[in-house]
Write a protein that holds these residues in place. Structure first.
Motif, PDB file in Angstrom:
ATOM      1  N   VAL A  93      -9.828  10.928  49.488  1.00 36.97           N
ATOM      2  CA  VAL A  93      -8.774  10.863  50.511  1.00 36.97           C
ATOM      3  C   VAL A  93      -9.272  10.031  51.682  1.00 36.97           C
ATOM      4  O   VAL A  93     -10.457  10.056  52.035  1.00 36.97           O
ATOM      5  CB  VAL A  93      -8.386  12.273  50.998  1.00 36.97           C
ATOM      6  CG1 VAL A  93      -7.771  13.087  49.887  1.00 36.97           C
ATOM      7  CG2 VAL A  93      -9.596  13.002  51.569  1.00 36.97           C
ATOM      8  N   PRO A  94      -8.386   9.241  52.289  1.00 32.47           N
ATOM      9  CA  PRO A  94      -8.781   8.486  53.499  1.00 32.47           C
ATOM     10  C   PRO A  94      -8.885   9.420  54.699  1.00 32.47           C
ATOM     11  O   PRO A  94      -8.053  10.297  54.904  1.00 32.47           O
ATOM     12  CB  PRO A  94      -7.639   7.490  53.665  1.00 32.47           C
ATOM     13  CG  PRO A  94      -6.466   8.121  52.992  1.00 32.47           C
ATOM     14  CD  PRO A  94      -7.016   8.948  51.872  1.00 32.47           C
ATOM     15  N   TYR A  95      -9.917   9.204  55.489  1.00 30.54           N
ATOM     16  CA  TYR A  95     -10.137  10.055  56.663  1.00 30.54           C
ATOM     17  C   TYR A  95     -10.834   9.240  57.755  1.00 30.54           C
ATOM     18  O   TYR A  95     -11.962   8.797  57.597  1.00 30.54           O
ATOM     19  CB  TYR A  95     -10.988  11.272  56.282  1.00 30.54           C
ATOM     20  CG  TYR A  95     -11.243  12.221  57.430  1.00 30.54           C
ATOM     21  CD1 TYR A  95     -10.226  13.043  57.919  1.00 30.54           C
ATOM     22  CD2 TYR A  95     -12.508  12.295  58.016  1.00 30.54           C
ATOM     23  CE1 TYR A  95     -10.463  13.914  58.965  1.00 30.54           C
ATOM     24  CE2 TYR A  95     -12.747  13.166  59.071  1.00 30.54           C
ATOM     25  CZ  TYR A  95     -11.718  13.972  59.544  1.00 30.54           C
ATOM     26  OH  TYR A  95     -11.953  14.843  60.587  1.00 30.54           O
ATOM     27  N   LYS A  96     -10.104   8.992  58.861  1.00 32.33           N
ATOM     28  CA  LYS A  96     -10.635   8.282  60.023  1.00 32.33           C
ATOM     29  C   LYS A  96     -11.263   6.941  59.632  1.00 32.33           C
ATOM     30  O   LYS A  96     -12.406   6.617  59.999  1.00 32.33           O
ATOM     31  CB  LYS A  96     -11.664   9.152  60.756  1.00 32.33           C
ATOM     32  CG  LYS A  96     -11.046  10.394  61.395  1.00 32.33           C
ATOM     33  CD  LYS A  96     -12.078  11.190  62.178  1.00 32.33           C
ATOM     34  CE  LYS A  96     -11.435  12.410  62.838  1.00 32.33           C
ATOM     35  NZ  LYS A  96     -12.432  13.196  63.611  1.00 32.33           N
ATOM     36  N   GLY A  97     -10.541   6.171  58.852  1.00 33.00           N
ATOM     37  CA  GLY A  97     -10.985   4.832  58.504  1.00 33.00           C
ATOM     38  C   GLY A  97     -11.959   4.760  57.364  1.00 33.00           C
ATOM     39  O   GLY A  97     -12.443   3.669  57.042  1.00 33.00           O
ATOM     40  N   ARG A  98     -12.291   5.865  56.752  1.00 35.45           N
ATOM     41  CA  ARG A  98     -13.177   5.836  55.600  1.00 35.45           C
ATOM     42  C   ARG A  98     -12.637   6.771  54.526  1.00 35.45           C
ATOM     43  O   ARG A  98     -11.694   7.528  54.764  1.00 35.45           O
ATOM     44  CB  ARG A  98     -14.607   6.254  55.993  1.00 35.45           C
ATOM     45  CG  ARG A  98     -14.698   7.622  56.613  1.00 35.45           C
ATOM     46  CD  ARG A  98     -16.075   7.864  57.230  1.00 35.45           C
ATOM     47  NE  ARG A  98     -16.204   9.179  57.819  1.00 35.45           N
ATOM     48  CZ  ARG A  98     -16.681  10.244  57.184  1.00 35.45           C
ATOM     49  NH1 ARG A  98     -17.105  10.120  55.921  1.00 35.45           N
ATOM     50  NH2 ARG A  98     -16.766  11.418  57.785  1.00 35.45           N
ATOM     51  N   VAL A  99     -13.222   6.704  53.343  1.00 37.11           N
ATOM     52  CA  VAL A  99     -12.772   7.506  52.214  1.00 37.11           C
ATOM     53  C   VAL A  99     -13.808   8.595  51.957  1.00 37.11           C
ATOM     54  O   VAL A  99     -15.001   8.315  51.826  1.00 37.11           O
ATOM     55  CB  VAL A  99     -12.575   6.635  50.956  1.00 37.11           C
ATOM     56  CG1 VAL A  99     -12.178   7.509  49.769  1.00 37.11           C
ATOM     57  CG2 VAL A  99     -11.512   5.571  51.210  1.00 37.11           C
ATOM     58  N   ILE A 100     -13.340   9.845  51.905  1.00 32.34           N
ATOM     59  CA  ILE A 100     -14.243  10.965  51.632  1.00 32.34           C
ATOM     60  C   ILE A 100     -13.804  11.639  50.348  1.00 32.34           C
ATOM     61  O   ILE A 100     -12.668  11.493  49.896  1.00 32.34           O
ATOM     62  CB  ILE A 100     -14.244  11.979  52.792  1.00 32.34           C
ATOM     63  CG1 ILE A 100     -12.839  12.574  52.974  1.00 32.34           C
ATOM     64  CG2 ILE A 100     -14.721  11.343  54.076  1.00 32.34           C
ATOM     65  CD1 ILE A 100     -12.797  13.688  54.005  1.00 32.34           C
TER      66      ILE A 100
END
Length: 903
Positions: A93-100
């Protein structure tokens, strides 16, 4: 049972047996109630080996085990245990400009293993997930029948949050409700001595070196770890004790019993109440006692600003910590609490009290003091706060909360006192006035009514000063010369303060009464509106309009359709639901729990959805949209009332529809029973006659004379004709009810149709005399000659059954632009109450000889055919000489289109 009577030997506790049956393991390893089993590996701190213990146990167990999520934190020995185990792919999932990467709940539900390992019970899910917390994911997995193994550190329990903060100096952000631990089927304590844990930290087996250094300086101290270890051991010991008590109760084993303690916790809208709830949670946990949190609200006073929202939050916190909650609205809290304590068999009361100020002589008795003084035989725990809590606990009517409110109060006080001084001075110049102080007293009362107690207090002080300055000698000074004037001034000042306080109290009670009256009137109008609506659609639209009017928010209502929910009503009508909103609505419907905004499920939705339940299940889902403003907790009772009334109305509409459908089914069953009864009776006779005649011809035909054989053949022909007529009637009735009856609109000569029907009847009833009278110059009529002939034959056939040996008369004439045809018999006649019933299906009035022949369809078919041709049919009885029945047919002849038969 009396206290002196012996206890029943060998009788298990019913509640313990029921709980044991629900948690009993079936042959497939599942609980008897179908839910999955929850196993929690509990530790005192990170690094004790919870994840390692889970994975090691999984490798030893021969079962369908899938690793949903396991955090190794870079520990190689833990990562090695994952080899050979099935690992569920993570969701990106995308989270704050990155993918986690995070746990994939839907994939786990689709895979549905027997056991799922899901580490880090206290973790939060990324924004946009179905649930904000992982323990909510686990609840859904358990409901789906999947066993879950998870890990938890003791500092994440919600009831211990402030205790851990005091011990370690660190506020734990990730918290888990205590009920999660209480509902676990198995708790496995993973323990490690603090000194050994610190050594593991230094060796880099817990965190990376930089993180380990910071952790050893702040959290991983010997004292902190020892205290946390004690908390973990105590909670585990409490759980073991609960399991042992349940076992003793379930097996009726006599032994040492825990005391049946019940706690009553009193909270309000003040800031101290949260501390009271947490202290009570720890006390209830230590005593292994049930506890109830009660919110106290006055019926004669408006709640302070923000108090309803704080109370709602407190009650939600108490429920998460395992308490039951209630709301009490009363004027006498002590009496109400005493009644509740006695009804619930309370043994201890927990209440908060702010720190006491100086000068106790002027201090009012608090609720805690009143409870201690008036509640005998019950232990009272008083949780104290500091002076800041005391200041925050001051009621709204005793202090101004905002600068604008203070300025308004001051303006009212100054204006009313100035007006009183001007009026009094003007009157004094005209005539002496000894009781001028009453004007200032009125100014105080007006200020109290219009602006509250603060304005009343300020007006009282200003009134005393103005009264002294303008009316007490020496004038225009603040000096008082006479001693009796000093006494009068003091009495006036006290009277003004007292009157102001009473006036502000009465004004506040009046405002609260008006608000409650308006709410009750709104609910009354809404209930009347619902009582007049029998259709579900009307109920839904009435409900959404009432919700929008009451809360000034867009409202939607969804109803169950094909196993899910669909939008049924919305106000404003253009209100729409996005994909995430519909997901929250479906979740609320499937789990019968609130979802959406400000809940634990899909909180990113703009809407909050609440299920409307009835004894028959969920009848609908309510949605209210949040537009930045928080929901006013004071409106919660009204919202609950509207939901309950709407659910009842929808359930009533559903029951009404079911009642109509049931009545239709009963009517259909009655008709079906009548049809079967008619067929079984009226068709069995001709079939038996035909069968007997055929049998006689086959067995004795060669020995019979010609006359006997002809007689049997005639009987077969006659009874076959009867069968044919019965079947034709049934087919005709089917065509009429199905609406497939087609009629012709031809010009027909009524006389020819009548004579053809008479000839047809004569073949079946050769001994029946029929008198025919047709008026001369009878006009032609538009209709269907076949249907009209069948109608006349049915009427003649019916008259033949009741003719009693007398002739049947048939007449046709023109009368008032209509063609009138009547068929009259001379039988016994029809009772007045049965004249309309004779045209109903399967109705037969009966004769002195018993049940008449026929299926009871002839007259019903005749009415159907006549209606199809635009005519009317009516039964009249008696017909002639107080006997007989006359069937009258009327067919209209269009003006200007009447034709006469061609000679």
């Amino acid at each position: 049972m009396a206290a002196t009577e012996p206890r029943d030997e060998g009788r298990p506790d019913p509640d313990a047996l029921l709980a044991s049956m629900r948690q009993e393991t079936r042959l497939d390893g599942k609980r008897a109630d179908g839910r999955g089993r929850l196993t929690i590996f509990l530790g005192a701190a990170p690094g004790v080996g919870k994840t390692y213990a889970m994975l090691a146990r999984a490798r030893k167990l021969k079962a369908d085990i899938v690793v949903g999520l396991a955090e190794t934190h870079g520990r190689s020995e833990t990562a090695e245990l994952l080899d050979g185990l099935e690992i569920l792919p993570r969701r990106r999932v995308p989270y704050k400009g990155r993918v986690i990467e995070t746990f994939d709940l839907d994939a786990a539900l689709a895979r549905k293993p027997r056991i799922l390992i899901l580490d880090e019970l206290a973790s939060s899910n990324p924004e946009g997930s179905r649930h904000p917390k992982r323990f909510q994911d686990i609840e859904e997995l358990l409901a789906a029948g999947i066993d879950v193994w998870t890990a938890l550190n003791i500092q994440h329990l919600e009831s211990l949050a402030d205790v851990v903060a005091n011990i370690t100096g660190i506020r734990v952000r990730e918290q888990v409700p205590d009920t999660v631990l209480q509902k676990a089927d198995e708790i496995i304590l993973v323990d490690l001595p603090p000194a050994e844990l610190i050594d593991r930290l230094k060796e880099g087996k817990v965190y990376l070196p930089e993180s380990a250094r910071r952790a050893s300086e702040r959290f991983f101290r010997l004292g902190n770890l020892t205290a946390l270890r004690e908390l973990a051991l105590r909670r585990t010991a409490d759980r073991v004790d609960d399991d042992m008590v349940d076992y003793l109760k379930g097996h009726a084993i006599e032994g040492a019993w825990a005391s049946a303690e019940r706690l009553l916790v009193c909270v309000g809208g003040d800031v101290l109440s949260e501390k009271v709830v947490r202290e009570a949670s720890r006390l209830a946990s230590g005593l292994n006692a049930a506890w109830t949190v009660v919110s106290l609200e006055r019926a004669d006073r408006e709640p302070g600003e923000g108090a309803p929202a704080r109370i709602d939050e407190l009650l939600r916190l108490a429920e998460r910590l395992g308490a039951q909650t209630q709301r009490i609205t009363a004027n006498d809290f002590v009496a109400e609490l005493i009644r509740l304590a006695r009804r619930e068999h309370v043994t201890q009361i927990v209440i908060g009290a702010p720190a006491r100020r100086r000068w106790p002589f002027f201090r009012r008795h608090s609720l805690a003091d009143e409870i201690v003084a008036h509640v005998p035989g019950i232990a009272v725990h008083v949780v104290t706060g500091d002076l800041a809590d005391a200041a925050a606990a001051v009621p709204r009517h005793r202090r101004a909360r905002h600068p604008g409110e203070l300025a308004r109060a001051a303006a009212y006080a100054v204006v009313t006192v100035a007006a009183a001084a001007l009026i009094g001075t003007g009157i004094q110049r005209i005539m002496p006035l000894s009781n001028v102080s009453l004007l200032f007293l009125m100014a105080v009362v007006v200020s109290a009514i219009r602006a509250g107690y603060g304005a009343a207090f300020l007006a009282a002080v200003l009134s005393g000063l103005a009264y002294n300055f303008f009316f007490i000698p020496p004038l225009y000074t603040f000096t008082i010369a006479s001693p009796h004037e000093v006494f009068a001034f003091i009495v006036f000042l006290l009277a003004a303060l007292l009157a102001g306080g009473l006036a502000s109290r009465v004004s506040e009670q009046a405002r609260a009464a008006r608000a409650r009256a308006a709410a009750l009137q709104s609910l009354y109008d809404f209930s009347r509106k619902l009582s007049g609506n029998a259709e579900a659609d009307d109920v839904l639209w009435a409900a959404v309009s009432q919700l929008h009017e009451s809360f000034n928010r867009p409202a939607v209502l969804l109803t169950p359709q094909n196993g899910t929910v669909a939008l049924a009503a919305a106000w404003p009508p253009d209100a729409d639901l996005e994909v995430g909103d519909m997901s929250a609505a479906r979740w609320a419907f499937e789990h019968k729990e609130p979802a959406g905004r400000d809940t634990g499920t899909l909180p990113s939705s703009r809407w909050q959805f609440r299920p409307m339940t009835s004894p028959h299940g969920v009848v609908g889902i309510l949605g209210l949209r949040w537009d930045g403003e928080p929901f006013d907790g004071a409106a919660e009772p009204m919202l609950a009332a509207i939901l309950d009334q709407t659910a009842i109305a929808l359930d009533r509409a559903r029951l009404a529809q079911q009642s109509i459908a049931q009545a239709a089914r009963l009517q259909g069953d009655s008709l079906r029973t009548a049809l079967l009864s008619s067929i079984s009776h009226d068709l069995r006779t001709p079939l038996a006659t035909i069968t007997g005649s055929v049998t006689s011809l086959r067995q004795l035909g060669d020995r019979m004379d010609k006359a006997s054989r002809d007689d049997l053949l005639a009987t077969i022909e006659e009874e076959g004709g009867r069968l044919s007529r019965f079947v034709s009637n049934l087919l005709d009735m089917t065509r009429i009810e199905a609406g497939t009856l087609e009629t012709r609109r031809d010009w027909i000569e009524v006389g020819d149709v009548i004579r053809a029907a008479v000839e047809r009847c004569a073949r079946y009833y050769p001994h029946l005399a029929i008198d025919v009278s047709i008026a001369a110059n009878l006009p032609l009529m538009q209709g269907d000659s076949v249907l009209l002939g069948q109608v006349l034959f049915n009427l003649l056939d019916n008259a033949a059954k009741y003719a009693a040996g007398e002739p049947v008369k048939i007449f046709a004439r023109a009368e008032g632009g209509e063609i009138v045809i009547s068929v009259t018999d001379s039988g016994k006649g029809i009772a007045p109450g049965d004249l309309d019933k004779v045209f109903e299906k399967f109705f037969r009035p009966g004769t002195p000889d018993g049940r008449p022949p026929g299926t009871g369809l002839g007259l019903s078919i005749a009415r159907g055919f006549v209606d199809a041709m635009g005519g009317t049919i009516k039964a009249e009885s008696p017909a002639t000489r107080r006997r007989g029945t006359r069937m009258v047919l009327r067919f209209p002849v269009p003006p200007g289109e009447a034709r006469t038969p061609t000679p």
